[in-house]
Design a protein around this motif. Structure first.
Motif: not given
Length: 624
Positions: A129, A551, A554, A569-571, A591
């Motif tokens: 990310g 990720l 995404t 995106p956050k994980v 995510h």
């Protein structure tokens, strides 16, 4: 892990991406001197493919000599020129140059730069990310130092005295005396210069990879949520940073001996009956320095392939990877032990038997973490809902080579056995299976799996299947028989066996190996067509063709510079939530918050939510 660092990464990266939208890059900035990690990865990949063709082609030339020693090779004169003798054979000194350059090209330019340079560059920012590498400029320099190294090495093919001819390990005194043979002259000097640039490239890349993984992970991406690919690339970079400077020092001292009259590696040398003035040096010193890089280099080559295989097998088995933390610990164990086993390459050098027993013990110990990885791959495959994509087939092929080639490593780890087998084709067969072929299959698995993300198109699966089966069967047909002729005593690096009566019974087997090698090499042109044709004409890829959790899927179909158009995106979870009980689909991307999957949350995940002040009932109360 550091929240401040993560937020800084996202803020700065987003501004960079916004700036790129307003600054149209010209062709040179976008495709040649690019600082975008994805473009640099493609540069490493295409360059590695070109070098693989050259290195593979060299092996076919010397297999022609070995398999058909009486064949007239006059038809190769337009390519090899004066290196074809008047009787139509390959010049004996040039044969050693072919072996030297084949080993150098395949180990360093293909399986180090081509494999690690491609996938570390491409996947690290996408899977952790990040907008890009920690330093795009150093990343660009890393590729161009590699490119310059390749140009210098390629030039050495065209000089009057030919390329380096001391074996890919370039042992002195053959490499330290410019007058020893034709390939010890300018070709050897160019080899050393090329390797210096290559080492600089590797160090720039490795420092970048380590810094990026430590500092630029997105929010929620703890170390124990990293995909195993990233763990493998990270530890590979650590090995390279610690070991490549030792090869640099070995090469530097070799240059001093060659050009400045020093005696680091030379002593008591006679040429034409005349004693050279060099006194006090030892070629064994060079062996220690070389193999302190040379054995970790084995893992620099294989660890990225194992990381890729972990991702591909889990994804296409539709199962969580078995023993995630055990896999990480095995990678750490291999990384540490790789630095303390180098002298098992030197059992025949007069090494003290006491020291030999220590290195033998350590060599056998390193089989334990390797066996953990093999066991975990097999357990992940066991009762999985396997999808046999080309990438999956190449990953299973890697596991096969890793096991079969690794078993022969146990023979060679025993000093008493190694002394008899060391200079035979048994060693050639062993390292080509466990290192060369396994790593090549890992590289192929990575290309087939991430081609849709690299180019936004799909490769042809049927051609992929044909490519796999021809290559897989071909590799075993080439290297399995070499174990037998090695046990029979066939020495490696010999130009011809026609004058040895004891080897006449194996002539047909040697011819068989050469035919298998030619067919296997020819099969790679199926891949080349599949690869280059589908870059431009392939079917457009869906956003997530394999149903993966990591990720990179995404991002837009073909991500621009900056990777994500909006926020990164956050994980919220690890990367292997496949076939989770209660989930509506058989994969849950990293995510997706745990609050959106209450029907499949496990007890430890509910506890995690409670710690965050969120009350959610466990859907799988009896499972962990």
């Amino acid at each position: 892990m550091s929240t401040t660092a993560v937020h800084t990464n996202e803020h700065i990266g987003h501004d960079d991406a916004h700036d790129h939208e307003h600054h149209e890059l010209n062709f040179v900035e976008k495709y040649i001197f690019s600082t975008d990690h994805k473009t640099i990865a493609k540069q490493f990949l295409i360059t590695g493919i070109i070098w693989a063709l050259i290195g593979g082609g060299l092996s076919i030339i010397f297999r022609l000599q070995l398999g058909f020693p009486d064949m007239n090779l006059e038809w190769l004169r337009p390519i090899l020129g004066k290196w074809i003798t008047s009787t139509g054979q390959i010049d004996s000194e040039f044969y050693l140059a072919l072996v030297t350059m084949h080993g150098t090209i395949m180990v360093f330019f293909v399986l180090t730069a081509g494999l690690s340079g491609t996938f570390s560059n491409f996947l690290i920012p996408l899977q952790i990310g990040a907008r890009d590498m920690a330093s795009g400029f150093l990343n660009m320099l890393s590729y161009w130092f590699f490119f310059l190294s390749g140009v210098i090495m390629f030039i050495s093919f065209f000089i009057e005295t030919g390329p380096a001819s001391a074996g890919w390990t370039v042992y002195p005194p053959l490499s330290a005396l410019p007058t020893a043979m034709q390939g010890s002259g300018l070709g050897m000097t160019l080899w050393l210069v090329a390797m210096v640039f290559f080492i600089v490239s590797s160090l720039l890349g490795g420092i970048n990879y380590v810094t990026t993984v430590i500092n630029l992970r997105t929010q929620g991406m703890s170390f124990f949520r990293l995909p195993l690919t990233i763990w493998a690339f990270f530890l590979t970079a650590v090995i390279g940073i610690l070991s490549f400077p030792v090869l640099f020092s070995a090469a530097l001292l070799l240059v001093f001996d060659r050009s400045f009259g020093t005696s680091f590696y030379l002593s008591d040398i006679y040429i034409g009956g005349e004693a050279l003035p060099n006194v006090g040096g030892s070629p064994i010193l060079y062996q220690h320095l070389f193999w302190f890089l040379g054995h970790p280099e084995v893992y620099i080559v294989i660890l990225p392939a194992l990381g890729i295989t972990s991702e591909v097998i889990a994804t296409n088995s539709r199962k969580p990877i078995f023993g995630y933390k055990a896999m990480i610990l095995s990678l750490l164990g291999i990384t540490i032990l790789s630095f303390v086993v180098w002298a098992h390459h030197m059992f025949v050098s007069g090494l003290s038997p006491f020291l030999g027993s220590i290195f033998m013990f350590l060599t056998l110990i390193i089989a334990v973490p390797s066996a953990v990885k093999a066991f975990n791959y097999l357990t992940t495959l066991w009762r999985g809902n396997i999808i046999f994509t080309p990438a999956m087939l190449f990953s299973i092929g890697l596991v096969s080579f890793f096991i079969s080639g690794g078993l022969t490593g146990i023979f060679l780890g025993n000093s008493a056995v190694d002394i008899n087998l060391h200079d035979t084709y048994f060693v050639v067969a062993h390292f080509h299976l466990v290192m060369g072929s396994a790593s090549f299959f890992g590289m192929m698995a990575g290309i087939y799996h991430w081609f849709p993300k690299m180019f936004g198109r799909m490769m042809n699966e049927k051609l992929g299947y044909i490519h796999f089966w021809l290559t897989f069967v071909g590799v075993y047909l080439v290297f399995f028989p070499l174990h037998y002729i090695g046990i029979a005593g066939f020495p490696r690096r010999y130009y011809s066996f026609t004058n040895f009566d004891a080897f006449q019974d194996f002539t047909d087997l040697n011819t068989f190996v050469s035919v298998a090698a030619i067919i296997t090499f020819s099969a790679q042109f199926i891949f080349l067509f599949n690869f280059f044709y589908n870059i431009f004409r392939g079917r457009k890829a869906p956003a997530n063709p394999w149903g993966s959790n990591t990720l990179e899927w995404t991002t837009p179909r073909v991500p621009g510079h900056g990777n994500w158009e909006g926020d990164i995106p956050k994980v919220y979870r690890w990367p292997y939530d496949y076939s989770k009980p209660g989930a509506p689909e058989d994969f849950i991307p990293q995510h997706i918050p745990l609050t959106e999957t209450p029907e499949s949350n496990l007890p430890h995940e509910v506890e995690q939510l409670k710690e965050e002040g969120i009350e959610v009932k466990a859907a799988n109360a009896g499972k962990s």
